[in-house]
Every structure is written in C-alpha cells, then in structure tokens.
Design an enzyme around this catalytic site. Sequence first.
Site, mmCIF file in Angstrom:
data_model
loop_
_atom_site.group_PDB
_atom_site.id
_atom_site.type_symbol
_atom_site.label_atom_id
_atom_site.label_comp_id
_atom_site.label_asym_id
_atom_site.label_seq_id
_atom_site.Cartn_x
_atom_site.Cartn_y
_atom_site.Cartn_z
ATOM 1 N N SER A 84 35.967 32.337 58.046
ATOM 2 C CA SER A 84 37.060 31.490 57.550
ATOM 3 C C SER A 84 37.936 32.193 56.509
ATOM 4 O O SER A 84 38.862 31.581 55.982
ATOM 5 C CB SER A 84 36.492 30.218 56.933
ATOM 6 O OG SER A 84 35.837 30.507 55.725
ATOM 7 N N THR A 196 37.875 28.890 53.868
ATOM 8 C CA THR A 196 38.552 29.142 52.590
ATOM 9 C C THR A 196 37.550 29.324 51.468
ATOM 10 O O THR A 196 36.453 28.771 51.500
ATOM 11 C CB THR A 196 39.521 27.986 52.213
ATOM 12 O OG1 THR A 196 40.310 27.630 53.319
ATOM 13 C CG2 THR A 196 40.382 28.327 51.014
ATOM 14 N N THR A 214 42.044 32.560 52.460
ATOM 15 C CA THR A 214 41.604 31.920 53.709
ATOM 16 C C THR A 214 42.215 32.580 54.937
ATOM 17 O O THR A 214 43.257 33.244 54.840
ATOM 18 C CB THR A 214 42.042 30.439 53.699
ATOM 19 O OG1 THR A 214 41.443 29.751 54.796
ATOM 20 C CG2 THR A 214 43.535 30.289 53.822
ATOM 21 N N ARG A 224 51.844 29.038 61.055
ATOM 22 C CA ARG A 224 51.416 27.919 60.190
ATOM 23 C C ARG A 224 50.909 28.443 58.838
ATOM 24 O O ARG A 224 50.146 29.390 58.777
ATOM 25 C CB ARG A 224 50.310 27.125 60.886
ATOM 26 C CG ARG A 224 49.768 25.927 60.085
ATOM 27 C CD ARG A 224 48.464 26.275 59.412
ATOM 28 N NE ARG A 224 47.823 25.092 58.803
ATOM 29 C CZ ARG A 224 46.769 25.158 57.986
ATOM 30 N NH1 ARG A 224 46.241 26.319 57.685
ATOM 31 N NH2 ARG A 224 46.253 24.076 57.475
ATOM 32 N N GLY A 226 48.971 27.213 55.369
ATOM 33 C CA GLY A 226 48.191 26.118 54.787
ATOM 34 C C GLY A 226 48.484 25.961 53.304
ATOM 35 O O GLY A 226 49.515 26.424 52.793
ATOM 36 N N ASP A 227 47.546 25.329 52.617
ATOM 37 C CA ASP A 227 47.725 25.077 51.182
ATOM 38 C C ASP A 227 47.373 26.291 50.316
ATOM 39 O O ASP A 227 47.858 26.412 49.187
ATOM 40 C CB ASP A 227 46.853 23.895 50.746
ATOM 41 C CG ASP A 227 45.371 24.132 51.048
ATOM 42 O OD1 ASP A 227 45.049 24.705 52.111
ATOM 43 O OD2 ASP A 227 44.532 23.749 50.218
ATOM 44 N N THR A 247 39.696 23.529 49.245
ATOM 45 C CA THR A 247 39.423 24.014 50.595
ATOM 46 C C THR A 247 39.502 22.798 51.519
ATOM 47 O O THR A 247 39.480 21.672 51.052
ATOM 48 C CB THR A 247 38.025 24.648 50.698
ATOM 49 O OG1 THR A 247 37.047 23.651 50.397
ATOM 50 C CG2 THR A 247 37.839 25.807 49.730
ATOM 51 N N GLY A 248 39.583 23.057 52.811
ATOM 52 C CA GLY A 248 39.661 21.934 53.747
ATOM 53 C C GLY A 248 41.047 21.826 54.335
ATOM 54 O O GLY A 248 41.805 22.807 54.373
ATOM 55 N N GLY A 250 44.543 21.776 54.752
ATOM 56 C CA GLY A 250 45.583 22.209 53.835
ATOM 57 C C GLY A 250 46.786 21.294 53.790
ATOM 58 O O GLY A 250 47.412 21.115 52.736
HETATM 59 N N1 GLY Z 1 42.686 25.019 53.294
HETATM 60 C C1 GLY Z 1 42.936 26.025 54.214
HETATM 61 C C2 GLY Z 1 43.980 25.729 55.171
HETATM 62 O O1 GLY Z 1 44.227 24.588 55.491
HETATM 63 O O2 GLY Z 1 44.591 26.642 55.652
#
Ligand code: GLY
Length: 342
Positions: A84, A196, A214, A224, A226-227, A247-248, A250
């Site tokens: 990840s 992440t 991540t 894409r 993420g956060d 994490t999780g 995003g």
């Molecule tokens: N938290 C990682 C992502 O959504 O990319």
Amino acid sequence: MIDRRKFIKSISALGLSLPALNSSLLGKPNASIKNNPVILCSRGEKWGKKVLRPGWDILRKNGSLLDAIELSANVTELDPEDTSVGYGGLPNMNGVVQLDASIMNGSDHNCGSVACIEGIKTPSSVARLVMERTDHIHLVGKGAQDFALMHGFKIENLLTENTRKIWVKWRENLSDKDDYLPPLNSNDSGKRTTGTINVLGLNNDGDIAGITTTSGLAWKIPGRIGDSPIIGAGLYVDNEVGAVGATGRGEEMIRSCGSFLGVELMRNGKSPQEACEEVCKRIVDINGGPSKVNFNDKIVALGKNGEVGCASIREKKGQNPEIATWSKKGFKVTKGTYLIEI
Ligand code: GLY
C-alpha cells in the site's frame, strides 16, 4: 475594513459568543513539554518497530526531526512486502504504480508534496525536497518525476511480481464481457485496498513534523490523487498544537479537510483522542449517518505535549485500530477506538 460592532453583531446572530470565536481563531495551544521526544506511526505491532526504529534512533540523539520521520517513512516505501506504500504498492487500473506523499514541518508551516509520481521508490523524500528546494508545495506526475531525477533519484519498476499477479487477477475478474478469461485461481479476486502510512514526530525542542505516504487506492483511475499529498486532508501539522494524519478512503478526508479539522479541534481544547473521534464523527455525519457509510478512515494524532490519539470509522468487533510510538519510555502499541461495528 470590517466594522467591529457589525462584526460582533453578526457573530451574535450566528449564536456564537466572542470568547468562543476568539479561542477558535487565536487558539489555545497545549502546553509544550520539552525533552519529551516521541515518534508515532499509524501501524501496530507488525510494522511499528521496524518503521520507528531508524527515526527513534535519530530523535533520541537529538538529531534532525525531518531526517527522523523521513527515514521511518522510507522503511515502508522501500519494503516490497507492504502493498500500500512505495515500491511494491498496488498499481492503478492500468497496472502502473502511482505514488502520493506529503511532508509538513510544524515550526514554519512549510510543506511539500508529490502526487501521481511514477518510478520513484521513496516519494516522501521527493516531497521533502519540494519543501526544501523549491518555492512550490505540490508537484505532480511527470513534473514530480523530472524533479526527482534532477535530484539524483533513479527511475525503477515499482511493480513487483506479487503485485503484478494480484493486478492481473483483478483485471481478469473485472468483467465477463471482455476478452480476458477468468483467472486460473479464481478464489482470489484481487482485493481492493487503501493502505498508507503516517509518521509523526516531536523532538526535544517541542517541534513537530509529519509525513503521509501511499500508493493510493488500488486499481484507481490513472491520475487519481488521494488525500495523502493534500495538506490539510491526509496530513496537517501546527507547532503550537500538534499533528494529525489519516489513512483510508482519501476522498472523505479531502472533503472534510479532516487533518486540518483534527488540529483545529485540538487547538480548541480537545485531546488528540477526542479530536480523532470527532473527525470520524464529522465524516459519518456529512455522509448521512452510519447506515450510509461503507468505507473506512483512520485518524492518528500527536499533541504538542506528546499525548497521542487514534480512531477509525468502522471495524470488526474488537479489532480496534492501532498506532505505535517510540519515546524515552520505549516502544509501545496503543489501541484506539472505532465508531461503527461491522
Ligand atoms: N488514503 C489514501 C488514499 O486514499 O489514497
């Protein structure tokens, strides 16, 4: 110029008292306790020690805080066993590994990030160079890769045999209307994951910094983001208050400004644990309540005084989210809380 009387009147109309406004704007930082260094990561027993050891080794000798968190983040980035983050992370829908990472330094609010960077094993190190060697904050895609090459990084294949096989299985299972035949081992559908890691550190002088890194959502649409590379979403640090990372899923952290929210909650007096729980509740609320939530986010926090927090949105019964810390008291795994049982 805002007329102060009109401003105060409009505040009253909103039902806010001036003291409440003052505390939210100006903040009430937690007391800083010096000589209390700690490094935290958003993993438990299995990864915690391995990740935190090099960072703690630097912090305990009063070395550079940024070196400490970078070295710890590099551990997962370079480890192909972690699917990840970094090298060996699961790829996008086309089988290409695209990495996101950010770094933030609490003492000067300086930050740097890279998104959708390909072929570079340690995106958090590139994010640090964006912070330290440019006047920008965010570099993406080819530009981020060119910048890394300029600083001597090498382009490498980030897809391992393991992640290539997982991706092929996912691709072959995707549709019965395309020309790929079902995978030979059809038991494994190629599980979709977000992983992440957050690494947060507090040094002897009471300075705080953090990293989030991540490979993002497995099988994502190419491009894409993420956060993790978005300051305020997957990471936020304020030296007066503390640090929060996530994490999780995003997308939820981005639309709630979750990490920034967590830091502001601590500024207004919540403990790191309360702040993590409140961010989870906010995400559930903006999604319409627990019955509408079929994803997870995990929030971790480190207060200015070394206090820590961890909460997630949904977990199986008894499977509380974990963080690991290393301080003068030694290595420790702490269990957090979750909101919804699945
Ligand atoms: N938290 C990682 C992502 O959504 O990319």
